[in-house]
Design a protein around this motif. Structure first.
Motif, PDB file in Angstrom:
ATOM      1  N   TYR A 108     -14.266   7.236 -11.325  1.00 26.10           N
ATOM      2  CA  TYR A 108     -12.904   7.355 -10.811  1.00 26.10           C
ATOM      3  C   TYR A 108     -11.863   7.660 -11.881  1.00 26.10           C
ATOM      4  CZ  TYR A 108     -15.213   4.997  -6.915  1.00 26.10           C
ATOM      5  OH  TYR A 108     -16.079   4.660  -5.906  1.00 26.10           O
ATOM      6  N   ASN A 110      -0.614   4.560   0.512  1.00 23.13           N
ATOM      7  CA  ASN A 110      -1.166   5.640   1.325  1.00 23.13           C
ATOM      8  C   ASN A 110      -1.905   5.047   2.516  1.00 23.13           C
ATOM      9  OD1 ASN A 110      -3.950   5.016   0.387  1.00 23.13           O
ATOM     10  ND2 ASN A 110      -3.189   5.821  -1.574  1.00 23.13           N
ATOM     11  N   SER A 111      -2.363   5.934   3.421  1.00 19.16           N
ATOM     12  CA  SER A 111      -2.977   5.472   4.663  1.00 19.16           C
ATOM     13  C   SER A 111      -4.281   4.721   4.413  1.00 19.16           C
ATOM     14  CB  SER A 111      -3.233   6.665   5.582  1.00 19.16           C
ATOM     15  OG  SER A 111      -4.047   7.633   4.930  1.00 19.16           O
ATOM     16  N   ARG A 112      -5.080   5.187   3.442  1.00 21.19           N
ATOM     17  CA  ARG A 112      -6.333   4.501   3.148  1.00 21.19           C
ATOM     18  C   ARG A 112      -6.072   3.087   2.620  1.00 21.19           C
ATOM     19  NH1 ARG A 112     -10.862   6.450  -1.325  1.00 21.19           N
ATOM     20  NH2 ARG A 112     -12.319   4.712  -0.978  1.00 21.19           N
ATOM     21  N   ALA A 113      -5.085   2.951   1.741  1.00 18.97           N
ATOM     22  CA  ALA A 113      -4.743   1.626   1.203  1.00 18.97           C
ATOM     23  C   ALA A 113      -4.209   0.720   2.307  1.00 18.97           C
ATOM     24  CB  ALA A 113      -3.730   1.768   0.083  1.00 18.97           C
ATOM     25  N   ARG A 114      -3.470   1.296   3.255  1.00 12.82           N
ATOM     26  CA  ARG A 114      -2.944   0.480   4.359  1.00 12.82           C
ATOM     27  C   ARG A 114      -4.066  -0.051   5.233  1.00 12.82           C
ATOM     28  NH1 ARG A 114       0.696   4.933   4.535  1.00 12.82           N
ATOM     29  NH2 ARG A 114       2.707   4.410   3.563  1.00 12.82           N
ATOM     30  N   VAL A 115      -5.082   0.775   5.466  1.00 14.15           N
ATOM     31  CA  VAL A 115      -6.225   0.330   6.270  1.00 14.15           C
ATOM     32  C   VAL A 115      -6.957  -0.810   5.565  1.00 14.15           C
ATOM     33  CG1 VAL A 115      -8.467   1.011   7.186  1.00 14.15           C
ATOM     34  CG2 VAL A 115      -6.514   2.548   7.427  1.00 14.15           C
ATOM     35  N   ILE A 116      -7.173  -0.661   4.242  1.00 17.22           N
ATOM     36  CA  ILE A 116      -7.863  -1.707   3.482  1.00 17.22           C
ATOM     37  C   ILE A 116      -7.042  -2.993   3.475  1.00 17.22           C
ATOM     38  CG2 ILE A 116      -8.689  -2.356   1.198  1.00 17.22           C
ATOM     39  CD1 ILE A 116      -9.313   0.580   0.698  1.00 17.22           C
ATOM     40  N   THR A 117      -5.731  -2.842   3.266  1.00  8.49           N
ATOM     41  CA  THR A 117      -4.857  -4.018   3.258  1.00  8.49           C
ATOM     42  C   THR A 117      -4.877  -4.729   4.604  1.00  8.49           C
ATOM     43  OG1 THR A 117      -3.405  -3.029   1.606  1.00  8.49           O
ATOM     44  CG2 THR A 117      -2.491  -4.808   2.944  1.00  8.49           C
ATOM     45  N   PRO A 138       0.822  -1.218   0.000  1.00  9.70           N
ATOM     46  CA  PRO A 138       0.000   0.000   0.000  1.00  9.70           C
ATOM     47  C   PRO A 138       0.849   1.258   0.000  1.00  9.70           C
ATOM     48  CG  PRO A 138      -0.023  -1.046   2.162  1.00  9.70           C
ATOM     49  CD  PRO A 138       0.672  -1.989   1.240  1.00  9.70           C
TER      50      PRO A 138
END
Length: 313
Positions: free
Chosen positions: A274, A223-230, A221
């Motif tokens: 998107y 960014n922070s949003r991608a890290r949360v999803i991961t 990931p």
């Protein structure tokens, strides 16, 4: 005594391994212990992948289908790990790529084919052989095409055709989820139906040109949003594997298969919401894998001449 090793060293001093491009190949003996570990770690993990595939074949032929399927699952983990380790330590190499393909042919080509064959053999021996060989042939074609058509400028977010580990996951998860291929009691068809579907459909998808998401950005990931999803996805999968491993692997494998048709169906909506980056780019026409590369005849002739010169020396 002192002269014997020296003479042996001089005897083999003129023997050197060369790459196809003619570049010098550095021997591992010229590297320190830490550097040797760094450059060989991915290949060692790839070898563990191959060992799992080989052991799966032996277990399947002895009637231990569940253990054979479990070892294919372990091989998938090692296959993910070797690429991640190679990128992490900066040890990606042409040798590693070729070794990885050979290991994948054993673990995700031969092992699932033998597993399907032994799973179905008692009732349908000839059909079992046919679907098993179809799987093996398609996996070999898929891996050879991947090596041949590798393009540094291509979109790394997508695979062309179903990756062989994902195809093997379909076979492995189905065997883990079902004690027997006989589903006649469920009213969904003859006993050969499930083995036939899990062999033919993924095999066709492997040699197709349908795009499948690689999910490499999910594992890395940005960014922070991608890290949360991961983190959420990994946590859900780990919890599922602890409490219901067969069901979890079944759901993950089949959901990945569904990402391709769902991606095609939702592409117009995602493009509108998107932008173009959210959909797969248009495919570029490439040379057929069955045609020789331009200049191959000259290269083969030159290579043969070099071999003759080496023999004369």
């Amino acid at each position: 005594m002192n002269g014997r090793p020296l003479r042996r060293r001089r005897m083999f001093a003129r023997w050197r391994i060369q790459s196809h491009s003619g570049a010098d190949v550095v021997s591992l003996r010229q590297l320190g212990a830490k550097e040797q570990l760094r450059v060989t770690a991915p290949s060692l993990i790839t070898t563990l992948n191959m060992a799992c595939g080989f052991s799966s074949v032996l277990l399947a032929t002895n009637g231990h289908s569940l253990w054979a399927a479990a070892l294919i699952a372990l091989a998938i983990i090692f296959d993910i790990a070797d690429g991640a380790v190679a990128r992490l330590v900066g040890a990606t190499s042409p040798f590693g790529i070729q070794l990885d393909s050979l290991a994948d042919l054993v673990s995700f080509g031969l092992a699932p084919a033998v597993l399907v064959y032994t799973w179905v053999l008692p009732d349908h021996p000839w059909l079992a052989w046919a679907v098993a060989f179809l799987w093996l042939a398609c996996a070999a074609f898929r891996l050879a095409r991947f090596n041949f058509t590798i393009d540094p400028t291509d979109d790394k977010r997508y695979f062309t055709g179903l990756p062989s580990p994902a195809g093997a996951a379909v076979v492995m998860s189905t065997v883990l989820a079902l004690d027997s291929p006989d589903v006649a009691d469920l009213g969904v068809g003859p006993s050969i139906l499930v083995p036939l579907l899990i062999s033919v459909v993924p095999a066709w998808l492997m040699v197709s040109t349908i795009r499948f998401r690689s999910f490499r950005n999910l594992l890395s990931p940005q960014n922070s949003r991608a890290r949360v999803i991961t983190g959420a996805v990994i946590a859900a999968v780990v919890i599922g594997l602890v409490f219901a491993p067969a069901t979890t692997t079944f759901v993950v494998a089949y959901c990945y298969i569904l990402t391709a048709p769902l991606g095609v169906l939702t592409a117009p909506v995602r493009r509108r919401l998107y932008g173009e980056e959210s959909v797969a780019p248009p495919r570029q026409r490439q040379q057929s894998v069955f045609l020789p590369l331009a200049g191959d005849d000259e290269f083969d002739t030159a290579e043969a001449d070099d071999c003759d010169e080496d023999q004369d020396v």
